[in-house]
Design an enzyme around this catalytic site. Sequence first.
Site, short mmCIF file in Angstrom:
data_model
loop_
_atom_site.label_atom_id
_atom_site.label_comp_id
_atom_site.label_asym_id
_atom_site.label_seq_id
_atom_site.Cartn_x
_atom_site.Cartn_y
_atom_site.Cartn_z
N LYS A 1 0.48 -1.17 0.24
CA LYS A 1 -0.06 -0.22 -0.02
C LYS A 1 1.05 1.40 0.38
CE LYS A 1 -4.28 -2.35 1.79
NZ LYS A 1 -4.37 -3.11 3.12
N GLN B 1 -4.43 -1.62 9.06
CA GLN B 1 -4.52 -3.11 9.12
C GLN B 1 -5.81 -3.79 9.30
OE1 GLN B 1 -3.05 -3.28 5.11
NE2 GLN B 1 -4.06 -5.35 5.95
N ASP C 1 -10.88 3.15 3.67
CA ASP C 1 -10.72 1.85 3.56
C ASP C 1 -12.60 1.39 2.86
OD1 ASP C 1 -8.98 0.00 3.10
OD2 ASP C 1 -8.80 -0.09 5.56
#
Length: 288
Positions: free
Chosen positions: A58, A102, A125
Amino acid sequence: MTNTTPGAHIIDGVALSKQLRAQVTQRVQALKARGITPGLAVILVGENPASQVYVRNKVKGCEDCGFYSVLEKYDTDMSEAALLERIDTLNRDPTIHGILVQLPVPKQIDANKVIEAISPAKDVDGFHIASAGALMTGMPGFVPCTPYGCMKMLESIGYDLRGKHAVVIGRSNIVGKPMALLLLQKNATVTICHSATRDLKAMTLQADVIVAAVGKRNVLTADMVKPGAVVLDVGMNRNDEGKLCGDVDFEGVRQVAGWITPVPGGVGPMTITMLLVNTLESAERAAA
Ligand code: NAP
């Protein structure tokens, strides 16, 4: 996308990602010319090896497209309060347009509390309840990256979902449910299957589009697919040789399907690409 004979066309997530990331880079440059650099903060708590690979990819994706990105790593024993405090600081940091924690987080931390602590304006997200509500009601928000990437793959082949029957296997908040809502938004008739579905094959055989998001190998085999169907494989599993594979029996299903995504090289790279798109979008909204 690549044409293979005989069998299904392959929807190449690497090639499509490259194309989309080039567009992202251009938009980043345009923002930078106005003095704004899109910024993403990625937080990793603990030592989960798969998570370490994901966050590295990422951050690399960010750097390649000209974003500002910070990777913050914390020890496994980080307290929930400390993480929430860190998120609060990032929520108020004007150089940060997207915040990603995460998952999974260590057991002393409540993942839901973490997700809800992120400002909806920076929820790139798309997991916050405000983002989920926006998606459900058709309001602007952030779409979760994996289903968003799947929709881009369908768009890339010019697939018209209107009136088509789409079957989504899996009903998680991060993949299955938002996937179903996105397909519905595009006027597909949608069936959601899960572990209590009685006859999965009877469902998938009716499908023009199948999205497999389960996390088990060979959930979808050739005998379960209508000839010509589009098959998107979200699953990430390991086969007996330890190699990455999806939920779909790729070699079998490609003989029957019209289009199929491979694993690796399919939905995976698209997920990171859509994270970049969401972060850029957030920066553009902030600049508007
Ligand atoms: P999850 O939260 O574990 O959800 C799995 C879903 O599959 C559940 O809804 C479960 O049903 C259903 N299921 C389990 N066994 C089934 C069966 N035999 N038949 C039909 N449905 C069944 O997983 P997730 O987070 O959605 O992720 C799914 C897969 O996608 C995983 O392999 C994950 O690693 C992968 N993934 C990939 C990406 C990517 O970028 N490529 C991103 C995210 C996730 P119940 O609800 O009834 O338990």
